[in-house]
Design an enzyme around this catalytic site. Structure first.
Site, PDB file in Angstrom:
ATOM      1  N   HIS A  71     -35.486  42.527 -55.650  1.00  0.00           N
ATOM      2  CA  HIS A  71     -35.190  42.763 -54.230  1.00  0.00           C
ATOM      3  C   HIS A  71     -35.541  41.533 -53.406  1.00  0.00           C
ATOM      4  O   HIS A  71     -34.814  41.162 -52.469  1.00  0.00           O
ATOM      5  CB  HIS A  71     -35.972  43.978 -53.738  1.00  0.00           C
ATOM      6  CG  HIS A  71     -35.545  44.483 -52.386  1.00  0.00           C
ATOM      7  ND1 HIS A  71     -35.793  43.796 -51.222  1.00  0.00           N
ATOM      8  CD2 HIS A  71     -34.879  45.611 -52.022  1.00  0.00           C
ATOM      9  CE1 HIS A  71     -35.312  44.482 -50.191  1.00  0.00           C
ATOM     10  NE2 HIS A  71     -34.747  45.586 -50.651  1.00  0.00           N
ATOM     11  N   PRO A  84     -33.971  49.345 -55.193  1.00  0.00           N
ATOM     12  CA  PRO A  84     -35.176  49.289 -56.023  1.00  0.00           C
ATOM     13  C   PRO A  84     -35.832  47.911 -55.950  1.00  0.00           C
ATOM     14  O   PRO A  84     -35.243  46.953 -55.446  1.00  0.00           O
ATOM     15  CB  PRO A  84     -34.631  49.565 -57.425  1.00  0.00           C
ATOM     16  CG  PRO A  84     -33.240  48.984 -57.388  1.00  0.00           C
ATOM     17  CD  PRO A  84     -32.736  49.258 -55.994  1.00  0.00           C
ATOM     18  N   GLU A  85     -37.021  47.821 -56.493  1.00  0.00           N
ATOM     19  CA  GLU A  85     -37.759  46.557 -56.490  1.00  0.00           C
ATOM     20  C   GLU A  85     -37.054  45.500 -57.320  1.00  0.00           C
ATOM     21  O   GLU A  85     -37.073  44.323 -56.971  1.00  0.00           O
ATOM     22  CB  GLU A  85     -39.181  46.783 -57.007  1.00  0.00           C
ATOM     23  CG  GLU A  85     -40.062  45.552 -57.012  1.00  0.00           C
ATOM     24  CD  GLU A  85     -40.413  45.028 -55.624  1.00  0.00           C
ATOM     25  OE1 GLU A  85     -41.061  43.962 -55.545  1.00  0.00           O
ATOM     26  OE2 GLU A  85     -40.064  45.684 -54.622  1.00  0.00           O
ATOM     27  N   SER A  86     -36.424  45.874 -58.418  1.00  0.00           N
ATOM     28  CA  SER A  86     -35.615  44.946 -59.199  1.00  0.00           C
ATOM     29  C   SER A  86     -34.565  45.735 -59.956  1.00  0.00           C
ATOM     30  O   SER A  86     -34.702  46.947 -60.166  1.00  0.00           O
ATOM     31  CB  SER A  86     -36.478  44.114 -60.160  1.00  0.00           C
ATOM     32  OG  SER A  86     -37.110  44.942 -61.110  1.00  0.00           O
ATOM     33  N   ARG A 127     -39.132  46.926 -47.695  1.00  0.00           N
ATOM     34  CA  ARG A 127     -38.855  45.487 -47.714  1.00  0.00           C
ATOM     35  C   ARG A 127     -37.674  45.112 -46.808  1.00  0.00           C
ATOM     36  O   ARG A 127     -36.721  45.887 -46.660  1.00  0.00           O
ATOM     37  CB  ARG A 127     -38.572  45.019 -49.138  1.00  0.00           C
ATOM     38  CG  ARG A 127     -39.793  44.973 -50.044  1.00  0.00           C
ATOM     39  CD  ARG A 127     -39.541  44.039 -51.207  1.00  0.00           C
ATOM     40  NE  ARG A 127     -40.593  44.053 -52.196  1.00  0.00           N
ATOM     41  CZ  ARG A 127     -41.720  43.348 -52.127  1.00  0.00           C
ATOM     42  NH1 ARG A 127     -41.957  42.606 -51.061  1.00  0.00           N
ATOM     43  NH2 ARG A 127     -42.613  43.392 -53.102  1.00  0.00           N
TER      44      ARG A 127
END
EC number: 3.2.1.113
Length: 598
Positions: free
Chosen positions: A459, A507-509, A531
């Protein structure tokens, strides 16, 4: 607050002298003579060792040097408005080789003299009584305290404040746009008011538990990270009563002389960056003063053999260290590479070049180093000056290093050609080795690790879509259109990472393996912590193209945050964006107010 015994202005702790009575009074004279003799021998041996090391270690000129010696360079121009004649420009001259030899000879002579002087002083100290030693220690303590007070109260030189553009641009004519803007402002009020009620003075807020929260990046002290981080957003939104509340807290409570270990990078971007932004927006001197006070506390982090700063520093003692998980004790590219915009402004505002020199030294060192495939690894050892693990990413550990190179060039009114060249070189290598297209046609930025490309994008890397668009103007060989299109492709990929979740939050990644595209696979990568990077890229693409899709995507993200992250006590991150019934992490990040809602 108790003050430890200190060497004058050194910041080093020394163990307190044992001034109590001896254990065996009838051996007092014998013991005192023995102690003095042993201490004298130790001091003499230590000084002799240092003296001998200077002359008998191998000639450093035969090895790679890290005293880079700044060449004639200019601090990039800061536009200070009408009537200011290059107020942000300073000239620095580097030493030549002849002066360097003379300096070494002078240092040798000085060390010889200091050797003799130190022995005499040691003998003199050992002749004094306990009462005299105690009095000297107290005198030195008082001297340090007084000098610190004088330094903190020293007035800063007046400098012109740059003209500000677009802060009060009026209301948009479109009713729909005006209503959406008011909704974002209401979300900001909800986040701020709940922090004001339940977490005031704490670094962050737990909106469900309704109490203060502090991650380890800010140490153990209540430094009001959310207050400082949110100031510019409050001002720009016209929330001036809230801004004044924050200003009063900073005037009365923000204290950096605390025994607390903090992240140099996080404190720089959130505190120094936040304070400088508030100063430039409002003109209130207190923000400038506090920014300079904090910067003084961060300077000891640069006291390493290479000048590459430690990741962490204790604000009171000045002792620094790196994260235990970082490769072989390395510093991190995104951390030591994300200091120079704030530090250049500090030199501009204070007239003190020390801040400028610290960060430009880092830049010079990086320019001299070999880079595998033209890529900057994420880890650099501050003791040896060697790269750690060859891991390169435009996401976490690397991201803002590239952003700051570009923005340093823009901040200098496009005169910092060195920063622009480093940026151009870096993104050419990134495009060649890291940027790929998936089977489904999505352009993504992978990570180079252990000799191969991981088809995974974080992200945090989604900010690069906006960066490519921002850097398109001024790019090499008329590639402006290419980089604007590349930014648009990255924006589309990151939008897909949002659109393919149950919550319409990214998602974060996410990975690109086989049939899996723009989707998180591991449970540990499925969270969203409020974020800003994807929304930031939408904003840049809207400003440069005025394509309505980017405004629509940004509004979709805002609605998803409102629906799934809003709780009674503020806003919270979620642990799984693929679950239609999300579990909250109960943290309202300071950057949510500073960046996501800005």
């Amino acid at each position: 607050m108790t003050t430890p015994a200190l060497l004058p202005l050194s910041g080093r702790r020394i163990p307190p002298l044992n001034l109590g009575p001896p254990s065996f009074p009838h051996h007092r004279a014998t013991l005192r003579l023995s102690e003095k003799f042993i201490l004298l021998l130790i001091l003499s041996a230590f000084i002799t060792l240092c003296f001998g090391a200077f002359f008998f270690l191998p000639d450093s000129s035969k090895h790679k040097r890290f005293d880079l010696g700044l060449e004639d360079v200019l601090i990039p121009h800061v536009d200070a408005g009408k009537g200011a004649k290059n107020p942000g420009v300073f000239l620095i001259h580097g030493p030549d080789e002849h002066r360097h030899r003379e300096e070494e000879e002078r240092l040798r002579n000085k060390i010889r003299a200091d050797h003799e002087k130190a022995l005499e002083e040691a003998k003199e100290k050992l002749r004094k009584s306990r009462e005299e030693i105690r009095a000297e220690i107290q005198t030195e303590k008082n001297k340090v305290v007084q000098e610190m007070k004088i330094k903190e109260n020293k007035p800063l030189p007046p400098v012109p404040i740059p003209n500000l553009v677009g802060i009060s641009g009026g209301d948009p004519e479109d009713n729909d746009i005006r209503e959406k803007r008011e909704k974002i402002k209401e979300m900001m009020k909800h986040a701020w008011d709940n922090y004001r009620t339940y977490g005031w003075g704490h670094n962050e807020l737990r909106p469900i538990a309704r109490k203060g929260h502090s991650p380890n990046i800010f140490g153990s002290s209540q430094m009001g990270a959310t207050i400082v981080d949110a100031l510019d957003t409050l001002y720009i939104m016209g929330l001036h009563a809230e801004f004044l509340d924050g200003q009063r807290w900073i005037e009365d409570n923000l204290d950096f002389s605390v025994n607390s270990e903090v992240s140099v990078f996080e404190v720089n971007i959130r505190f120094i960056g936040g304070l400088l932004a508030a100063y430039y927006l409002s003109g209130e001197e207190i923000f400038k003063i506090k920014a300079v006070q904090l910067a003084e506390k961060l300077l000891p982090a640069f006291n390493t053999p290479t000048g590459i700063p430690w990741a962490m520093v204790n604000l009171k003692s000045g002792v620094g260290r790196n994260w235990g998980w970082a490769s072989a004790g390395s510093s991190i590219l995104a951390e030591f590479g994300t200091l120079h915009m704030e530090f250049i402004h500090l030199s501009y505002l204070t007239g003190d070049l020390i801040y400028y020199k610290k960060v430009m030294h880092i830049r010079k060192l990086l320019q001299k180093m070999d880079r595998p495939n033209g890529l900057y690894p994420n880890y650099l050892n501050p003791r040896t000056g060697r790269w750690g693990q060859y891991h390169t990413s435009v996401g976490g550990l690397g991201d803002s290093f590239y952003e700051y190179l570009l923005k340093a060039w823009l901040m200098s009114d496009k005169t910092d050609h060195e920063a622009r060249k480093m940026y151009d070189d870096a993104i050419e290598a990134i495009e060649k080795h890291l940027i790929k297209k998936s089977r489904g046609g999505l352009v993504f930025i992978g990570e180079w690790k252990n000799g191969h490309l991981e088809k995974k994008m974080g992200h945090l890397a989604c900010f690069a879509g906006g960066m490519f668009a921002l850097g398109a103007d001024g790019s090499r060989t008329d590639k402006a259109g290419h980089y604007l299109e590349l930014g648009a492709e990255i924006a589309r990929t990151c939008h897909e990472s949002y659109d393919r979740t149950a919550l319409k939050l990214g998602p974060e990644s996410f990975k690109f393996d086989g049939a899996v595209e723009a989707v998180a696979v591991r449970q540990a990568e499925k969270y969203y912590i409020l974020r800003p990077e994807v929304i930031e890229t939408y904003w840049y693409l809207w400003r440069f193209t005025h394509d309505p899709r980017y405004r629509q995507w940004g509004w979709e993200a805002a609605l998803a945050i409102e629906k799934y992250c809003r709780v009674t006590g503020g806003f919270s991150g979620v642990k799984d964006v693929y679950s239609s019934t999300p579990t909250h992490d109960d943290v309202q990040q300071s950057f949510f107010l500073a960046e996501t809602l800005n």
